[in-house]
Write a protein that holds these residues in place. Structure first.
Motif, mmCIF file in Angstrom:
data_model
loop_
_atom_site.group_PDB
_atom_site.id
_atom_site.type_symbol
_atom_site.label_atom_id
_atom_site.label_comp_id
_atom_site.label_asym_id
_atom_site.label_seq_id
_atom_site.Cartn_x
_atom_site.Cartn_y
_atom_site.Cartn_z
ATOM 1 N N GLU A 120 0.888 -1.175 0.000
ATOM 2 C CA GLU A 120 0.000 0.000 0.000
ATOM 3 C C GLU A 120 0.914 1.211 0.000
ATOM 4 O O GLU A 120 1.666 1.418 0.957
ATOM 5 N N HIS A 121 0.868 1.981 -1.059
ATOM 6 C CA HIS A 121 1.824 3.089 -1.156
ATOM 7 C C HIS A 121 1.411 4.310 -0.339
ATOM 8 O O HIS A 121 2.254 5.044 0.152
ATOM 9 N N PHE A 122 0.112 4.565 -0.260
ATOM 10 C CA PHE A 122 -0.354 5.796 0.395
ATOM 11 C C PHE A 122 -1.414 5.469 1.444
ATOM 12 O O PHE A 122 -2.186 4.517 1.271
ATOM 13 N N ASP A 123 -1.480 6.296 2.484
ATOM 14 C CA ASP A 123 -2.584 6.122 3.422
ATOM 15 C C ASP A 123 -3.783 6.922 2.907
ATOM 16 O O ASP A 123 -3.717 7.573 1.853
ATOM 17 N N ALA A 124 -4.864 6.873 3.672
ATOM 18 C CA ALA A 124 -6.107 7.502 3.208
ATOM 19 C C ALA A 124 -5.947 9.009 3.016
ATOM 20 O O ALA A 124 -6.707 9.639 2.289
ATOM 21 N N TRP A 125 -4.916 9.618 3.657
ATOM 22 C CA TRP A 125 -4.737 11.069 3.608
ATOM 23 C C TRP A 125 -3.653 11.487 2.641
ATOM 24 O O TRP A 125 -3.229 12.639 2.622
ATOM 25 N N GLY A 126 -3.205 10.514 1.878
ATOM 26 C CA GLY A 126 -2.254 10.846 0.824
ATOM 27 C C GLY A 126 -0.795 10.767 1.232
ATOM 28 O O GLY A 126 0.094 11.036 0.430
ATOM 29 N N GLN A 127 -0.558 10.398 2.498
ATOM 30 C CA GLN A 127 0.840 10.270 2.931
ATOM 31 C C GLN A 127 1.453 9.015 2.333
ATOM 32 O O GLN A 127 0.825 7.962 2.330
ATOM 33 N N ARG A 128 2.679 9.110 1.862
ATOM 34 C CA ARG A 128 3.368 7.932 1.339
ATOM 35 C C ARG A 128 3.760 7.037 2.512
ATOM 36 O O ARG A 128 4.463 7.492 3.436
ATOM 37 N N ILE A 129 3.316 5.806 2.504
ATOM 38 C CA ILE A 129 3.621 4.920 3.638
ATOM 39 C C ILE A 129 4.362 3.658 3.204
ATOM 40 O O ILE A 129 5.082 3.073 3.983
ATOM 41 N N ASP A 130 4.164 3.236 1.963
ATOM 42 C CA ASP A 130 4.796 2.009 1.460
ATOM 43 C C ASP A 130 4.664 0.851 2.454
ATOM 44 O O ASP A 130 5.646 0.257 2.890
ATOM 45 N N ARG A 131 3.436 0.554 2.791
ATOM 46 C CA ARG A 131 3.193 -0.519 3.759
ATOM 47 C C ARG A 131 3.177 -1.859 3.032
ATOM 48 O O ARG A 131 2.381 -2.074 2.117
ATOM 49 N N LEU A 132 4.098 -2.702 3.454
ATOM 50 C CA LEU A 132 4.189 -4.032 2.853
ATOM 51 C C LEU A 132 3.270 -4.977 3.617
ATOM 52 O O LEU A 132 3.349 -5.061 4.845
ATOM 53 N N ILE A 133 2.397 -5.664 2.877
ATOM 54 C CA ILE A 133 1.446 -6.558 3.540
ATOM 55 C C ILE A 133 1.802 -7.995 3.159
ATOM 56 O O ILE A 133 1.783 -8.359 1.974
ATOM 57 N N THR A 134 2.149 -8.769 4.163
ATOM 58 C CA THR A 134 2.416 -10.187 3.910
ATOM 59 C C THR A 134 1.368 -11.005 4.653
ATOM 60 O O THR A 134 0.767 -10.523 5.619
ATOM 61 N N CYS A 135 1.174 -12.230 4.211
ATOM 62 C CA CYS A 135 0.067 -13.021 4.756
ATOM 63 C C CYS A 135 0.436 -13.610 6.126
ATOM 64 O O CYS A 135 1.615 -13.707 6.476
ATOM 65 N N PRO A 136 -0.576 -14.036 6.887
ATOM 66 C CA PRO A 136 -0.294 -14.620 8.205
ATOM 67 C C PRO A 136 0.632 -15.841 8.108
ATOM 68 O O PRO A 136 1.469 -16.044 8.989
ATOM 69 N N ALA A 137 0.485 -16.616 7.044
ATOM 70 C CA ALA A 137 1.327 -17.823 6.927
ATOM 71 C C ALA A 137 2.798 -17.439 6.771
ATOM 72 O O ALA A 137 3.686 -18.084 7.331
ATOM 73 N N TRP A 138 3.053 -16.367 6.010
ATOM 74 C CA TRP A 138 4.439 -15.887 5.831
ATOM 75 C C TRP A 138 5.011 -15.441 7.186
ATOM 76 O O TRP A 138 6.163 -15.755 7.532
ATOM 77 N N LYS A 139 4.190 -14.746 7.951
ATOM 78 C CA LYS A 139 4.643 -14.272 9.277
ATOM 79 C C LYS A 139 4.909 -15.463 10.200
ATOM 80 O O LYS A 139 5.847 -15.460 10.986
ATOM 81 N N LYS A 140 4.057 -16.457 10.057
ATOM 82 C CA LYS A 140 4.229 -17.651 10.899
ATOM 83 C C LYS A 140 5.538 -18.356 10.530
ATOM 84 O O LYS A 140 6.222 -18.907 11.393
ATOM 85 N N MET A 141 5.875 -18.321 9.261
ATOM 86 C CA MET A 141 7.142 -18.927 8.822
ATOM 87 C C MET A 141 8.335 -18.250 9.505
ATOM 88 O O MET A 141 9.331 -18.894 9.814
ATOM 89 N N HIS A 142 8.214 -16.936 9.693
ATOM 90 C CA HIS A 142 9.258 -16.196 10.407
ATOM 91 C C HIS A 142 9.450 -16.804 11.796
ATOM 92 O O HIS A 142 10.570 -17.115 12.223
#
Ligand code: UCC
Length: 572
Positions: A120-142
Motif C-alpha cells: 500500500e503506497h499511500f494512506d487515506a490522507w495521501g501520505q506515502r507509507i509504502d506498507r508491505l502486507i504479507t500473509c499470516p502464513a508468511w509471518k508464521k514462517m518467520h
C-alpha cells in the motif's frame, strides 16, 4: 426433433422436481427418460448416476510421509559421517521436523503460494507509507524459522563442526515446504556469516544485529536482505552499481541509489554495496570503488529508513517472496568493509546463499520424487498401478539417482563448511569449498529444472493443476538457476577460483576424488572408479592444454567437474 423434445421435457421435469423440494442438479442436458418418469411420480429421486456432475471416482492425493525418516540418503550420510553421539542428539529434532514439513509447515507454505504480498503506497490522507502486507502464513514462517533454529543452529555450534551439517539438513527439509521463506533465511544466514567475518573490524555489529539473526525467539529474530542488483543487472556488479554513499559527520553514510531486486523486502537489516563519494564529489569506477554497507530498514520510530518501495516485482515464480524495487534516498548506513573491498566483503554471504540455493534445489527434487513415487503406488492406468510399468519405474529411478547424487554433493559441502566455520578446515578443504560452492549451485539448479519438470509429468494432467501445489515447485525451481548468479556467471566463477589459486582448487578436488576412489576394491566398483578417474584426468589435461579456450568451455568444464564429484560421492 425428438432430442429437442427430450431436453424440453428435462427442464419441465426439473422445475417440477424443484417445486417438490427434490434436489435435482443440472447433471446432463439429455436426461434418462426412466428417471424423469420416476421423478414425476413424486417418489424420492435416486438416479443410478447420482453424482453425475462430479462422478464417483477420484484420484488419490499423493501422501507425504515424514520427510526425514523416509530419506535414506540423508540418514545414511549423517550416520556415516557424524559421531554417533551427535547423530543421537539431533535425530529426534530431525524426525519432528521431518514430520512438520509434511504437515503444518507444508500447509503454511501452500498458503503463502496463494496469499501473495502486496504494497500500500499511500494512506487515506495521501501520505506515502509504502506498507508491505504479507500473509499470516508468511509471518508464521518467520516465527517457525526462529523456533526451529534454522539459522541459529549453525552459529550456536552446540555440535561443533557438525552444527552446520545439522542446520543444512533442516534447510534441505524445509525448503520445499517453506513457501519460499527459505529465501530470507538464506540471506539471514549469509548476513550472520558476514558479521562473524568482520567481528574484529566492526565489533559493534555483533551486539547490534548478530544476536537477532541467530535468535530462537520469534520476537527477537531479525531477517536480512542482500541488495546487490541494480538496474544495469545483477551479474556485473562491479560496473552495474550506481548507488552512492555520502559520509556524514557522525561517521555514518547516507545512501542514494536504486536497488532493482531486494529479494525479501520485509527484512529488518540488509547488506548492500555502494560507491563512496569523496570530498570533491568523485567516485572510483569498477570493483575498487565498491564498499560494503550495513543498514537497518526501519528507523527507531518504525518508519522506513528513507527507503521507498517503488513496486513489487511481478516474477515468473517465487511470488510468495515480497521482492521489490527500492529507491534509497538518504538511507542511513554504516560501512563494514574497507573502502573498495565491497565485493570481497560480501563474498562470504554469496557463498552461504549459493549453498542454500543448492539445498533448495535438492529439496525441490527430493519433494517431487517423493510425491511422484507415492502417486505411482496409487494411480491406475491401462489396468495396472503405474508403479508396475517398467517404463514408469525407469523414469522414477533415473530421477532418484539424480537426487541422490545431488544430495551427496550438497551435504558434503555442508560438512566442509562446518569445518571452516569452526576453524578446523585444512587448506585443502577451504579450496574445496571455494570450488564446490559454484559447482553445486550451478549444477543442482539445472538438475532441479529437469528433475522437477519430469516429476510434474509423472502426475499427468494433475501435475499441471495449480491447487495440487505441484506446478509451484516447477515455477519456483527456475529462480535457482538465476538468483545468486546464473549458470554462466557461476561457471566463470569456477574459472576465477582456478585462476586466483593458480590451479590449487583443481588439485584439491583431484586429491579428494582419487582418495575416495582408492577405496574401491571389487570388480564393478573398481571399473566405475577407473572411469571417474579417467574423467578427472582428461578434464585436467584439457585445462592445461587449452587455457585460451577455457572461457568458452567454462560451462561444460563446470558440469563435468560436478559430475565427477558426484560420481565419487557414491563411494563412501
Ligand atoms: O540479480 C539477481 C536477482 C534475480 C532474481 C531475483 C529473484 C528474487 C527472489 C528470490 C527468491 C529465492 S541475482 C544476482 C545476484 N548477483 C550475484 O550473485 C553476483 C553475480 N556476479 C558474480 O558473482 C561476479 O562474479 C562478481 C560480482 C563476484 C564479480 O565481481 P568482480 O568485482 O568483477 O570480481 P573480482 O574482481 O574477480 O573479485 C573481487 C574480489 C576478489 O577478492 P580479492 O581482491 O581478495 O582477490 C575475489 O577473489 O571478490 C572475491 N570474490 C570471491 N571470493 C569474487 N567472487 C568470489 C566468490 N565467489 N567467493 C569468494
Amino acid at each position: 426433433m425428438k432430442k429437442f423434445y427430450l431436453i424440453k421435457k428435462t427442464f419441465v421435469t426439473l422445475a417440477l422436481c424443484n417445486r417438490n423440494s427434490i434436489r435435482v442438479r443440472f447433471a446432463s442436458t439429455v436426461t434418462n427418460k426412466h428417471n424423469i418418469e420416476e421423478c414425476q411420480s413424486g417418489e424420492q429421486f435416486v438416479p443410478p448416476f447420482a453424482r453425475a456432475k462430479i462422478g464417483s471416482f477420484f484420484q488419490t492425493r499423493p501422501k507425504l510421509g515424514n520427510q526425514f525418516e523416509e530419506d535414506q540418503t540423508l540418514k545414511t550420510y549423517l550416520k556415516r559421517h557424524m559421531p554417533t553421539s551427535v547423530y543421537q542428539d539431533i535425530e529426534a529434532d530431525l524426525k519432528q521436523f521431518g514430520r512438520r514439513v509434511a504437515t503444518d509447515i507444508y500447509d503454511l507454505g501452500l498458503q503463502c503460494d496463494v496469499d501473495l504480498p502486496k504494497v500500500e503506497h499511500f494512506d487515506a490522507w495521501g501520505q506515502r507509507i509504502d506498507r508491505l502486507i504479507t500473509c499470516p502464513a508468511w509471518k508464521k514462517m518467520h516465527d517457525i524459522s526462529a523456533e526451529e533454529g534454522l539459522v541459529a543452529i549453525a552459529y550456536e555450534r552446540n555440535h561443533a563442526e557438525w552444527s552446520r551439517l545439522y542446520q543444512m539438513s533442516k534447510i534441505y527439509l524445509y525448503a520445499p515446504s517453506a513457501g519460499l521463506y527459505s529465501c530470507p533465511i538464506a540471506m539471514t544466514d549469509g548476513a550472520a556469516k558476514i558479521i562473524e567475518g568482520f567481528a574484529s573490524a566492526v565489533p559493534w555489529l555483533k551486539d547490534r544485529a548478530f544476536t537477532h539473526l541467530v535468535s530462537r525467539h520469534p520476537s527477537d529474530f531479525w531477517t536480512s536482505g542482500q541488495w546487490m542488483t541494480e538496474r544495469r543487472g545483477g551479474s556485473d556488479v562491479a560496473n552495474g552499481t550506481e548507488t552512492l554513499a555520502v559520509l556524514q559527520k557522525d561517521g555514518s553514510y547516507k545512501l542514494f541509489g536504486y536497488k532493482w531486486f531486494s529479494s525479501a523486502t520485509d527484512a529488518d537489516i540488509t547488506f548492500t554495496l555502494a560507491r563512496i563519494v569523496d570530498d570533491r564529489g568523485h567516485t572510483t569506477k569498477g570493483t575498487k570503488g565498491l564498499s560494503l554497507f550495513y543498514l537497518e530498514t526501519r528507523k527507531e520510530n518504525g518508519e522506513l529508513n528513507n527507503i521507498y518501495i517503488q513496486k513489487l516485482k511481478n516474477k515468473l515464480g517465487t511470488k510468495q517472496v515480497p521482492t521489490a524495487e527500492l529507491l534509497l534516498d538518504g538511507t542511513v548506513a554504516y560501512k563494514v568493509s574497507e573502502e573498495g573491498r565491497g565485493v570481497a566483503g560480501i563474498s562470504s554471504m554469496l557463498t552461504i546463499s549459493r549453498i542454500h540455493n543448492a539445498m533448495s534445489a535438492v529439496g525441490a527434487m527430493r519433494r517431487i520424487v517423493n510425491l511422484a513415487r507415492d502417486y505411482s503406488t496409487q494411480r491406475t492406468a491401462f489396468g495396472n498401478v503405474i508403479k508396475d510399468y517398467p517404463l514408469h519405474m525407469q523414469t522414477l529411478a533415473r530421477m532418484e539417482v539424480e537426487v541422490r547424487g545431488a544430495t551427496l554433493l550438497t551435504l558434503e559441502i555442508a560438512r566442509l563448511l562446518g569445518r571452516e566455520d569452526t576453524g578446523i578446515a585444512t587448506e585443502e578443504e577451504k579450496l574445496l569449498i571455494r570450488l564446490l560452492t559454484p559447482l553445486a549451485k550451478l549444477y543442482t539448479g539445472k538438475q532441479a529444472m529437469s528433475v522437477v519438470s519430469e516429476g510434474v509429468e509423472c502426475f499427468g494432467g494433475q501435475g499441471y493443476i495449480e491447487d495440487t501445489g505441484i506446478p509451484g515447485l516447477l515455477r519456483d525451481a527456475q529462480v535457482l538457476t538465476i538468483w545468486e548468479g546464473t549458470t554462466n556467471v557461476l561457471s566463470l566463477d569456477v574459472l576465477r577460483a582456478v585462476a586466483k589459486t593458480k590451479g590449487q582448487v583443481l588439485a584439491a578436488l583431484k586429491n579428494d576424488v582419487q582418495q575416495k576412489l582408492s577405496k574401491a576394491d571389487n570388480g564393478d566398483l573398481l571399473s566405475c572408479a577407473n572411469k571417474i578417474n579417467e574423467a578427472i584426468m582428461s578434464l585436467l589435461t584439457f585445462t592445461m592444454k587449452h587455457q585460451d579456450k577455457m572461457e568458452t568451455a567454462a560451462r561444460d568444464f563446470a558440469f563435468n567437474l560436478s559430475q565427477v564429484y558426484i560420481g565419487k560421492s557414491f563411494f563412501f
